[in-house]
Design an enzyme around this catalytic site. Structure first.
Site, PDB file in Angstrom:
ATOM      1  CB  ALA A 236      -0.925   0.381   1.259  1.00 60.73           C
ATOM      2  CB  CYS A 237       4.176   2.066   0.358  1.00 59.84           C
ATOM      3  SG  CYS A 237       4.796   3.290   0.898  1.00 59.84           S
TER       4      CYS A 237
END
EC number: 1.7.1.7
Length: 323
Positions: A173-174
């Site tokens: 998610a980064c």
């Protein structure tokens, strides 16, 4: 510098010395407490909430509560203390975070664990917060991060951190690696190794875990704890929203630096994802324990220490071989 990541490494088996995998002990001591597994769900709002934190503490697992509902943290610590459970919270480095520490001191409350949680933890602001917590809540076990280099480990430990958290943007998610050009994506496991060699205190490997075997690899290269986001985001206990698309069940999973979390598109370094629904988190934790027991048996021992000395090979492309 030798650079590699989880998908590039295979651990080499030793002679098995136990009669059954079930004999292998997966527990770990961390910060004066013993936990069933060396894993901790990511301190993200789409991964953990107070209900899940209570369940994890009641069942012998480590947790770190996120910092994205700042007004609830004082009451959360109070509640966990009243329940006789471990209290573990996250803080940032802004002025209001110092006020939270003051409120805890005034109330005579010392969280068992305080994690200083910012994207770039090799910073004077983090060092200042370590000093403040250690001065006013000296019995709290302080985790500081996130970082990526031996220099950062040494400086945060010298400032008083009891553990450091390693990983800049390797998680699903980064997007720090894309937005800034910096990070440990693609070499997270090598970063864990580098930092562990410099560390005198425990480290948490944070991010990049795609398979249960990556837990064993993290321990091999020096991690005491392994923080996992996406593999813990899809459960019925996960706080993310439920969605059904084409008759398939998903849970929402978003980064701490995403527009979803921030509520505004500013300095965005995270994204919003859907992960497959995985049912009860207890089943996932049991599977992780069983897989880690198998890892220990392959390492030729009966506890996590056996993993730390096994040999390994680095493969050219990926161990997945198209799977």
């Amino acid at each position: 510098m030798e650079v590699f990541d989880y998908e590039n490494v295979q651990l080499i088996p030793n002679k098995c010395l136990i009669s059954s995998r079930s004999e292998a002990d997966t527990s770990v001591e961390f910060g004066g407490h013993r936990f069933k597994l060396p894993v901790v769900p990511a301190n993200m709002a789409s991964v953990i909430d107070d209900k899940l934190a209570i369940w994890l503490a009641e069942n012998g697992y480590f947790y770190i509560m996120h910092r994205f509902e700042p007004g609830k943290r004082f009451n959360f610590v109070t509640d966990m203390k009243q329940r006789g459970l471990i209290s573990s919270i996250s803080v940032g480095v802004k002025e209001e975070e110092y006020r939270l520490i003051d409120e805890l001191v005034d109330a005579g409350l010392t969280p068992d664990y305080i994690t200083i949680d910012i994207a770039h933890g090799y910073a004077n602001t983090v060092i200042d917060m370590i000093h403040y917590i250690k001065k006013h809540l000296p019995k709290a076990f302080v985790v500081a991060g996130n970082i990526a280099t031996p220099d950062a480990v040494r400086e945060l430990e010298d400032a008083g951190a009891d553990a450091t958290k390693v990983g800049i943007g390797p998680g699903r998610a980064c997007i720090t690696k894309l937005k800034t050009g910096f990070g440990t994506a693609g070499w997270q496991l090598a970063a864990v190794r580098l930092c562990a060699k410099a560390a005198r205190k425990p480290i948490i490997a944070d991010g990049g875990i795609r398979h249960n075997g990556d837990i064993a690899k993290s321990v091999r290269f020096g991690a005491s704890m392994v923080m996992i986001g996406s593999l813990f985001a899809g459960h019925k206990q996960s706080p993310g929203s439920d969605l059904v698309i084409d008759h398939r069940h998903y849970k929402q999973y978003y980064g701490s630096a995403s527009a979803k979390q921030k509520g505004v598109y500013k300095n965005v370094e995270g994204k919003d994802l859907l992960v497959p629904y995985r049912g009860d988190i207890a089943n996932t934790l049991n599977e992780m324990a069983q897989d880690l027991q198998s890892s220990i048996s392959y390492a030729g021992g009966n506890n996590l220490q056996a993993l730390r000395t096994v040999n390994y090979v680095i493969v050219q492309n990926t161990i997945m071989n198209g799977d």
